[in-house]
Design a protein around this motif. Sequence first.
Motif, short mmCIF file in Angstrom:
data_model
loop_
_atom_site.label_atom_id
_atom_site.label_comp_id
_atom_site.label_asym_id
_atom_site.label_seq_id
_atom_site.Cartn_x
_atom_site.Cartn_y
_atom_site.Cartn_z
N LEU A 103 58.54 76.35 74.26
CA LEU A 103 59.27 76.10 74.70
C LEU A 103 59.22 74.70 75.90
O LEU A 103 60.38 73.95 75.53
N VAL A 104 58.63 74.58 76.48
CA VAL A 104 58.66 73.49 77.14
C VAL A 104 58.25 71.78 76.09
O VAL A 104 59.59 70.92 76.57
N ASN A 105 58.19 71.97 75.36
CA ASN A 105 58.05 70.55 74.18
C ASN A 105 59.53 70.53 74.62
O ASN A 105 60.13 69.68 73.80
N ILE A 106 60.52 71.51 73.01
CA ILE A 106 61.48 71.62 73.04
C ILE A 106 62.69 71.76 73.80
O ILE A 106 62.82 70.05 73.84
N LEU A 107 62.29 72.15 74.86
CA LEU A 107 63.60 71.30 76.92
C LEU A 107 63.39 70.22 76.68
O LEU A 107 64.64 68.88 76.85
N ALA A 108 62.23 69.57 76.87
CA ALA A 108 61.67 68.50 76.79
C ALA A 108 62.17 67.86 76.03
O ALA A 108 63.24 65.92 76.41
N THR A 109 61.92 67.66 75.07
CA THR A 109 62.42 66.61 73.94
C THR A 109 63.96 66.61 74.23
O THR A 109 64.76 66.01 73.51
N SER A 110 64.71 67.61 74.29
CA SER A 110 66.20 68.43 74.06
C SER A 110 66.74 66.93 75.47
O SER A 110 67.61 66.42 75.32
N LEU A 111 66.39 67.57 76.89
CA LEU A 111 66.41 65.99 77.61
C LEU A 111 66.23 65.04 76.88
O LEU A 111 67.12 64.14 77.91
N THR A 112 65.27 64.61 76.81
CA THR A 112 65.34 62.85 77.04
C THR A 112 65.93 62.81 75.84
O THR A 112 66.33 61.76 75.59
N THR A 113 66.88 63.39 74.44
CA THR A 113 67.11 63.32 73.81
C THR A 113 69.24 62.49 73.93
O THR A 113 69.36 62.00 74.27
N ALA A 114 69.12 63.76 74.93
CA ALA A 114 70.36 63.94 75.14
C ALA A 114 70.51 62.51 76.30
O ALA A 114 71.34 61.88 76.66
N LEU A 115 69.67 62.09 77.21
CA LEU A 115 69.71 61.03 77.89
C LEU A 115 69.66 59.84 77.81
O LEU A 115 70.49 59.06 77.93
N PHE A 116 69.21 59.43 76.66
CA PHE A 116 68.85 58.87 75.58
C PHE A 116 70.07 58.62 74.57
O PHE A 116 70.53 56.82 74.42
N THR A 117 69.77 59.82 74.56
CA THR A 117 72.02 59.18 73.77
C THR A 117 72.92 58.95 74.89
O THR A 117 74.06 58.08 73.94
N LEU A 153 71.67 56.45 76.59
CA LEU A 153 71.86 55.35 77.39
C LEU A 153 72.70 54.46 76.16
O LEU A 153 72.88 53.39 76.47
N PHE A 154 72.22 55.09 75.11
CA PHE A 154 71.51 53.91 73.94
C PHE A 154 72.66 54.40 72.83
O PHE A 154 72.53 54.13 71.97
N GLY A 155 73.16 55.39 73.47
CA GLY A 155 74.60 56.07 72.07
C GLY A 155 73.74 56.59 71.27
O GLY A 155 72.64 57.41 71.15
N GLN A 156 73.90 56.41 69.93
CA GLN A 156 73.60 57.21 68.51
C GLN A 156 72.22 56.80 68.45
O GLN A 156 70.93 57.26 67.93
N ASN A 157 71.67 55.09 68.88
CA ASN A 157 70.71 55.00 68.98
C ASN A 157 69.10 55.77 69.37
O ASN A 157 68.20 55.24 68.85
N GLY A 158 69.71 56.45 70.62
CA GLY A 158 69.09 57.16 71.33
C GLY A 158 68.54 57.82 71.03
O GLY A 158 67.64 58.21 71.49
N VAL A 159 68.98 58.78 69.89
CA VAL A 159 68.18 59.65 68.64
C VAL A 159 66.67 58.16 68.75
O VAL A 159 65.10 59.88 69.04
N ALA A 160 66.63 58.42 68.17
CA ALA A 160 65.61 57.52 67.40
C ALA A 160 64.74 56.76 68.39
O ALA A 160 63.37 57.22 68.48
N PHE A 161 65.04 56.48 69.59
CA PHE A 161 64.45 56.04 70.89
C PHE A 161 63.55 57.72 71.28
O PHE A 161 62.60 57.21 71.68
N ALA A 162 64.20 58.28 71.77
CA ALA A 162 63.78 59.39 71.57
C ALA A 162 62.52 60.29 71.21
O ALA A 162 61.77 60.45 71.79
N THR A 163 62.66 60.33 69.52
CA THR A 163 61.92 60.56 69.04
C THR A 163 60.74 59.92 69.16
O THR A 163 59.23 60.03 69.48
N MET A 164 60.71 57.80 69.03
CA MET A 164 59.65 57.35 69.31
C MET A 164 58.69 57.92 70.32
O MET A 164 57.35 58.42 71.04
N ILE A 165 59.36 57.62 71.83
CA ILE A 165 59.06 58.07 72.96
C ILE A 165 58.16 59.13 72.99
O ILE A 165 57.60 59.62 73.47
#
Length: 441
Positions: A77-91, A93-105
């Motif tokens: 639960l916490v891992n999925i929620l953290a990943t979702s928030l990170t993806t939304a945040l980086f999207t 900031l960086f648009g579509q490239n934010g998904v890749a940045f969020a995945t790596m980070i």
Amino acid sequence: MTETSLLDAAFWITAAAIAGLLVLSAFFSGSETALTAASRGKLRAQADKGDKGAERALSVTEDSERLIGSVLLGNNLVNILATSLTTALFTKLFGQNGVAFATMIMTVLVLIFSEVLPKTYAITNPEMAAARVAGPIAVVVKVFAPVVAFVRLLVRGLLRLFGVQTDPNAGVLAVKEEIVGAITLGMSEGTVEKEDRDRLLGALDLADRTVEEIMLHRSQIEMLDVDLPAREILERSLKSPHTRIPLYRDDPENIVGVLHSKDLLRGMHADRVAHESENPTMLVDFSDFDVMTVAMKPYFVPETTTLDDQMRQFLKRHTHFALVVDEYGALQGLITLEDILEEIVGEITDEFDRSEDAPKQSGETGDWEVDGGMTIRDFNRWTDCAMPDEEANTMAGLVIHEAQTIPVPGQVFSFHGYRFEVMERKDNRITKLKIRPLADV
């Protein structure tokens, strides 16, 4: 308040939430490792000393399936929620490239701070870590109990579709198997000495072995005919290295008593004193002395009795000598408490014992010269080999079983990774063998 300040506030709030979720993920990962790796034996010892944390850890780990389900549920639960928030945040900031940045980070952050770091800490001292996290995890287990129960039912139903039956009460390993594995591992790593391993494993094996495996065979039992003159019985018992000797009448199969040398001496001494008190000048020849008056009643046990049960019976009956019979009541051998103890501590000898010789190994060829009557278990102890003892008790019996015949001197056989050469044979009994690993042949 401007739009920029609102975005800045939202950014930092989301970042703080992600950090908090990573901390929770680390907590769940470390708790899982600590509670599954902790030794219940050590936790029990700490709980007995008054450690409340260890006591809670024992309670939490009672139902391992429910524990793992709850921890994994919380962790995912916490891992999925953290990943979702990170993806939304980086999207944002960086648009579509934010998904890749969020995945790596998130991969780096979760791997290092939520998996490797907490699990490494937990595995270094699992009992201490388990005691610390047991309280919060107990609350998590209660909160997630309904969801976990549903998941368990669903998983078992799916497994049944594939023919897999689950037993929620079965442990991954039996306690005995865990102990044996730990001792064997300690031996291989050099932390447990061979002698200590033999003693510990010998004690654990008592419940799995029967008296038939270690008894003295009837062909080697020293007996006395109860109808012999008392003076001859006394003479033979004094010459014998044994203090207890079975007495038979007419047929060696007909055991009527067990004679203890001390009881015999006491009885004869009392008889002599009685005769001398009546007629001091008369020489006592013990012609009218009845040996059966001082003999003990024979104690018979089935050959299928386990060593553990037999030891308990010896202690309960305050005796340590029993005659072994088969299912038809025929005498097969005898067993003593000392025989059982020797399975734990090794050979016990005194000044009257005929100690069993160890296998003699040649320094040049590496061959072992072994008495055919040596038990397979003793040979394994002496040599650290692993000969199977399921089908035979002695080394000679193993050769006969594998050869399916009674070999003659000079015959050679190869099985179980060893070369067996029959050196001596007396009647139908193999008396000496030469054994060598096949790798050395």
